[in-house]
Design a protein around this motif. Structure first.
Motif, mmCIF file in Angstrom:
data_model
loop_
_atom_site.group_PDB
_atom_site.id
_atom_site.type_symbol
_atom_site.label_atom_id
_atom_site.label_comp_id
_atom_site.label_asym_id
_atom_site.label_seq_id
_atom_site.Cartn_x
_atom_site.Cartn_y
_atom_site.Cartn_z
ATOM 1 N N GLN A 81 -3.045 9.417 -4.363
ATOM 2 C CA GLN A 81 -2.330 8.816 -3.169
ATOM 3 C C GLN A 81 -2.989 7.204 -3.120
ATOM 4 O OE1 GLN A 81 -3.275 11.074 0.165
ATOM 5 N NE2 GLN A 81 -1.520 12.427 -0.125
ATOM 6 N N LYS A 82 -3.874 6.989 -3.941
ATOM 7 C CA LYS A 82 -4.449 5.644 -3.889
ATOM 8 C C LYS A 82 -3.651 4.444 -4.779
ATOM 9 C CE LYS A 82 -8.825 4.842 -3.951
ATOM 10 N NZ LYS A 82 -10.323 5.058 -3.918
ATOM 11 N N THR A 83 -2.639 4.894 -5.416
ATOM 12 C CA THR A 83 -1.977 3.775 -6.179
ATOM 13 C C THR A 83 -1.353 2.896 -5.457
ATOM 14 O OG1 THR A 83 -0.023 5.343 -6.355
ATOM 15 C CG2 THR A 83 -1.719 5.088 -8.307
ATOM 16 N N ARG A 84 -1.574 1.586 -5.448
ATOM 17 C CA ARG A 84 -0.949 0.363 -4.650
ATOM 18 C C ARG A 84 -0.821 -0.831 -5.509
ATOM 19 N NH1 ARG A 84 -6.669 -1.103 -1.701
ATOM 20 N NH2 ARG A 84 -6.884 1.164 -1.387
ATOM 21 N N TYR A 85 0.348 -1.157 -5.032
ATOM 22 C CA TYR A 85 0.993 -2.187 -5.588
ATOM 23 C C TYR A 85 1.772 -2.921 -4.752
ATOM 24 C CZ TYR A 85 5.351 0.354 -5.591
ATOM 25 O OH TYR A 85 6.452 1.087 -5.449
ATOM 26 N N SER A 86 2.217 -4.420 -5.119
ATOM 27 C CA SER A 86 3.310 -5.151 -4.299
ATOM 28 C C SER A 86 4.396 -5.447 -5.170
ATOM 29 C CB SER A 86 2.512 -6.369 -3.875
ATOM 30 O OG SER A 86 2.441 -7.211 -4.795
ATOM 31 N N ILE B 66 6.084 -6.731 -10.107
ATOM 32 C CA ILE B 66 5.266 -5.401 -9.445
ATOM 33 C C ILE B 66 3.645 -6.159 -9.809
ATOM 34 C CG2 ILE B 66 4.683 -3.171 -9.400
ATOM 35 C CD1 ILE B 66 7.646 -2.637 -9.562
ATOM 36 N N ASP B 67 2.809 -6.275 -9.001
ATOM 37 C CA ASP B 67 1.442 -6.531 -9.056
ATOM 38 C C ASP B 67 0.565 -5.535 -8.713
ATOM 39 O OD1 ASP B 67 0.850 -9.569 -9.895
ATOM 40 O OD2 ASP B 67 2.419 -9.615 -8.190
ATOM 41 N N PHE C 133 0.793 -1.229 -0.208
ATOM 42 C CA PHE C 133 -0.154 0.010 -0.106
ATOM 43 C C PHE C 133 0.747 1.363 -0.114
ATOM 44 C CE2 PHE C 133 -4.292 1.576 0.716
ATOM 45 C CZ PHE C 133 -4.063 2.866 1.359
ATOM 46 N N VAL C 134 0.892 1.982 -1.132
ATOM 47 C CA VAL C 134 2.084 2.955 -1.189
ATOM 48 C C VAL C 134 1.527 4.201 -1.334
ATOM 49 C CG1 VAL C 134 3.664 3.681 -2.710
ATOM 50 C CG2 VAL C 134 3.539 1.045 -2.361
ATOM 51 N N LEU C 135 2.484 5.098 -0.536
ATOM 52 C CA LEU C 135 1.708 6.477 -0.772
ATOM 53 C C LEU C 135 2.798 7.060 -1.628
ATOM 54 C CD1 LEU C 135 1.478 7.523 2.981
ATOM 55 C CD2 LEU C 135 -0.369 7.166 1.173
ATOM 56 N N LEU C 136 2.196 7.706 -2.669
ATOM 57 C CA LEU C 136 2.859 8.568 -3.673
ATOM 58 C C LEU C 136 3.591 9.566 -3.212
ATOM 59 C CD1 LEU C 136 3.516 8.691 -6.647
ATOM 60 C CD2 LEU C 136 1.657 10.252 -6.772
ATOM 61 N N PHE C 137 2.997 10.382 -2.119
ATOM 62 C CA PHE C 137 3.877 11.600 -1.790
ATOM 63 C C PHE C 137 4.930 11.098 -0.289
ATOM 64 C CE2 PHE C 137 1.794 13.207 -4.875
ATOM 65 C CZ PHE C 137 1.099 14.412 -4.746
ATOM 66 N N ALA C 138 4.072 10.433 0.362
ATOM 67 C CA ALA C 138 5.003 10.221 1.553
ATOM 68 C C ALA C 138 6.013 8.931 1.380
ATOM 69 C CB ALA C 138 3.882 9.646 2.589
ATOM 70 N N TYR C 139 6.256 8.553 0.198
ATOM 71 C CA TYR C 139 6.924 7.347 -0.078
ATOM 72 C C TYR C 139 8.539 7.924 0.138
ATOM 73 C CZ TYR C 139 8.596 3.759 -3.009
ATOM 74 O OH TYR C 139 9.163 2.673 -3.464
ATOM 75 N N ALA C 140 9.104 7.252 0.726
ATOM 76 C CA ALA C 140 10.239 7.785 1.297
ATOM 77 C C ALA C 140 11.462 6.747 0.703
ATOM 78 C CB ALA C 140 10.488 8.210 2.628
ATOM 79 N N SER C 141 11.390 5.739 1.074
ATOM 80 C CA SER C 141 12.624 4.876 0.969
ATOM 81 C C SER C 141 12.367 3.755 -0.144
ATOM 82 C CB SER C 141 12.637 3.854 2.173
ATOM 83 O OG SER C 141 13.377 2.807 2.113
#
Lengths: 530, 211
Positions: B46-51, B192-193, B11-19
């Motif tokens: 912000q809702k883009t999500r992947y694993s 990446i799914d 569950f990935v945050l686009l903006f808060a994506y740090a590491s």
């Protein structure tokens, strides 16, 4: 508020309720944005200014309307679709401008539609997922889109009433009486059985006490009638228009002709009538045509297969022998393909009532890099087979009607057959299924390919009609078929059919099979997609 | 359908994506205390999500053809000394493919010069219709440019390729959004799914392939 902003829902409702288009609205019609502008945005992704629409999708990905448009996902009908785990909701006016119970939201207005298109927020406070682009649109552009969506799929298509849905099957007068009757037996039997199986549905809805039992039935009896066309093909359009005026149909089902199908397909395109799976080997479709779905390009596909095969031989001249409109069209197609490859082509055309002339045999004998293409039926092949020198000979499996017999099997030169069907000897479960169906109904298989094609057309239509529910809209029927890839398992004869948006020919390729030592060789048959 | 649960592991945050190099793609959505006009817009972004998972695949050894009609050995192409980003598309797909293709473009823009070595490969899962001419037009539509191969081939071979990447869904209509990344220094693939954004993909590529 300035005038265009007042638009809101009132004129929309007028459009939805009374089915009048924006141009004919009684009062301030001059101020209404044009549905045509909205249509161009919806279908082509082009703004009224002529510039492509721009948007952001999947968080940060900029896209242009020319890459994909509203129609790409929501369909021509705006009735939505599903692909994998993704559901594309219906956005035709009757859904958009009405409250939705699931997911719950009030009816859209022009303002809330603007918010959705720009920010992805629904009036129910939900956010659309990452797949819906967020568009950059002016108020006027949203207004044009609003008007278009309000009218989109807002009325049931012609040819349907609350009891019947009507179809026509077009048969031209160059089809033999035997073939015509064989195919009509399949269509009529299928339709009679379908109607018999649902004969009580129309009485069922008003019985019982549950709310569901009181919904009007979605069932319609099918009516299928033959539209027999006579005379030259230039007169077909007038005959079709007349039949259509007399009693409009929802769509065309199957059909039979030995002449090019183009005039009939043009009629369907112009009147926006689905023309599902005609029995023709002379398919014609324009690049942007939408309404006619064919099994394959027919003889033109064979021309493509032959041209592809010739590419790998050292051939610089081709002589093609043919008679009749269909083979003439195939020959013209092959000539067009070979012209661009610097192969010279000589046409030998004769009257179908005669034996083909054999005077080209001498020229062949003296030119080793010449191949012979015989667009001929078995009888005509027999007429010249023993006069041929040992040049390469190409034959059409379609015109041979799949019969690989003498004298084809023992011609002197290397012989190849263009064969856009399953390999000889390969099992054909769909054909077996049809044969069993026909046998139990006492239908003789005198034209197995055409009959089993007609059966497939019926199965496909039954699936589509069931899918449409109460929304009898032609474009929805076609959008549904675009996504009905699972139907291809029921298609006989053709080995690798696919369905999809823009795909108007189900089967796209074929084989070129060599004949060696009196046998058709299939071991190393390569699938060619010309 | 079976992969449904796995899809939403990350569950990935686009903006808060740090590491970007972290294997744990977890985070929370930032709450907006004061609703504003663009809250929805931001939330959507912000809702883009992947694993992302690391997988070992034995790539099918097949010959495919590219958008120019040139024959390509898939194994040779994918075992080159360039980093690879690969996805599966078809030109008449009505949902995720145009988005995935546009996302590849955006990923390249995000990477800029740093991504000049990255080789993009899009394989059609509708090879009967997507012949080289169709793929060429599609590539032009998305301004794909050099270093991006669009491949098609015999349908049996394409099925083999899909199976070798554990990406075969039976019918093109069950198509899943999958992106596969490979560094020339490693034999394994990063899978990446889900529909990642262009920036997500660029970050993954930077962290896993280019560093």
């Amino acid at each position: 508020m300035p005038k265009p902003r007042v638009l809101g829902l009132l004129p929309l409702l007028a459009v939805i309720l009374f089915g009048c288009d924006s141009g004919s609205s009684p009062s301030d019609s001059a101020d209404l944005p044009s549905a045509d502008a909205g249509r161009r945005m919806y279908r082509e992704g082009i703004l009224p200014s002529g510039e492509p629409m721009t948007a952001i999708v999947a968080g940060d990905v900029p896209i242009m309307g020319t890459q994909f448009s509203c129609e790409s996902c929501h369909g021509r009908s705006g009735m939505g679709a599903a692909e994998g785990q993704y559901i594309v909701p219906p956005i035709a006016g009757q859904f958009l401008f009405a409250p939705s119970p699931q997911p719950k939201r009030p009816a859209y207005t022009q303002e809330s539609l603007a918010r959705l298109l720009r920010d992805g927020e629904t009036p129910g406070g939900r956010n659309l997922g990452e797949l819906m682009p967020l568009y950059k649109l002016t108020d006027d552009e949203v207004a044009a889109m609003t008007v278009y969506l309000a009218g989109l799929s807002s009325a049931l298509s012609p040819g349907v009433d609350d009891k019947f849905i009507r179809f026509a099957t077009v048969i031209t007068d160059d089809v033999s009486a035997e073939e015509r009757e064989a195919v009509l037996a399949v269509l009529n039997t299928f339709v009679e059985e379908k109607n018999r199986n649902t004969r009580l549905e129309s009485e069922r809805w008003d019985r019982g006490n549950t709310p569901a039992s009181r919904l009007p039935t979605v069932h319609r009896d099918w009516v299928i009638e033959e539209w027999a066309l006579t005379g030259p093909s230039e007169t077909w359009n007038e005959q079709l228009e007349q039949r259509y005026r007399d009693a409009p149909v929802f769509g065309m089902l199957g059909g039979l002709s030995n002449s090019p199908w183009g005039p009939i397909s043009n009629f369907c395109e112009r009147n926006e009538i689905p023309c599902l799976f005609p029995g023709t080997d002379l398919a014609e479709a324009g690049e942007d045509d939408f309404y006619t779905l064919y099994y394959s390009r027919g003889l033109n596909l064979e021309a493509g297969l032959i041209a592809h095969h010739l590419d790998e031989q050292s051939v610089s001249n081709v002589i093609q022998v043919f008679c009749g409109a269909g083979p003439a069209q195939a020959a013209a197609g092959l000539r067009g393909l070979l012209d661009s490859k610097q192969v010279s082509v000589e046409d030998v055309e004769f009257d179908c009532r005669d034996t083909p002339p054999a005077d080209f045999a001498e020229r062949l004998a003296s030119a080793p890099d010449t191949a012979l293409v015989l667009w001929l039926a078995p009888g005509h092949v027999a007429g010249i087979a023993n006069t041929l020198p040992s040049s390469s000979v190409y034959l059409s499996s379609t015109l041979l009607a799949g019969e690989f017999n003498e004298p084809v099997l023992s011609m002197p030169g290397p012989v190849f057959v263009a064969h856009p069907y399953r390999l000889p000897g390969q099992s054909d479960p769909a054909l077996a299924r049809f044969s069993a169906w026909a046998k139990t109904r006492g239908i003789e298989l005198s034209a197995p390919r055409r009959q089993s094609e007609a059966f497939f057309a019926c199965l496909a239509l039954k699936d589509v009609v069931a899918h449409m529910g109460r929304f009898f809209i032609r474009e929805y029927a076609l959008d549904t078929l675009d996504h009905a890839q699972s139907l291809v398992a029921y298609l006989p004869f053709y080995p690798r059919p696919t369905l999809g948006p823009q795909q108007r020919f189900m089967n796209k390729g074929g084989y070129v099979l060599p004949i060696k030592n009196g046998q058709v060789v299939t071991d190393e048959a390569a699938w060619i997609l010309p | 359908m079976m992969k449904f649960e796995r899809l939403f592991v990350g569950f990935v945050l686009l903006f808060a994506y740090a590491s970007a190099s972290s294997n744990e793609h977890a985070g929370h959505q930032q709450e907006q205390a004061v609703p504003d006009k663009h809250a929805a817009h931001r939330a959507a972004m912000q809702k883009t999500r992947y694993s992302a998972t690391i997988e070992n695949y034995s790539v099918a050894d097949v010959e495919l053809i590219d958008q120019l009609g040139t024959s390509v050995s898939l194994r040779t192409l994918l075992e080159s000394d360039q980093p690879i980003a690969l996805n599966f598309i078809f030109t008449t797909c009505t949902t995720i493919c145009p988005v995935m293709t546009a996302t590849f473009s955006q990923m390249r823009r995000e990477l800029g010069d740093a991504g000049s070595e990255l080789r993009l490969v899009s394989i059609s899962i509708d090879p009967e219709y997507d012949r080289p001419d169709k793929l060429k037009a599609y590539a032009e539509q998305f301004q794909a440019g050099a270093g991006w191969d669009f491949l098609t081939g015999d349908s049996a071979d394409v099925v083999q390729v899909l199976k070798s990447f554990d990406s075969y869904a039976g019918s093109k209509m069950n198509h899943q959004p999958i992106t596969l990344l490979k560094s020339p220094d490693s034999a394994s693939w990063i899978r990446i799914d889900g529909l990642a954004s262009g920036k997500d993909l660029a970050n993954e590529v930077t962290a896993r392939l280019l560093d």
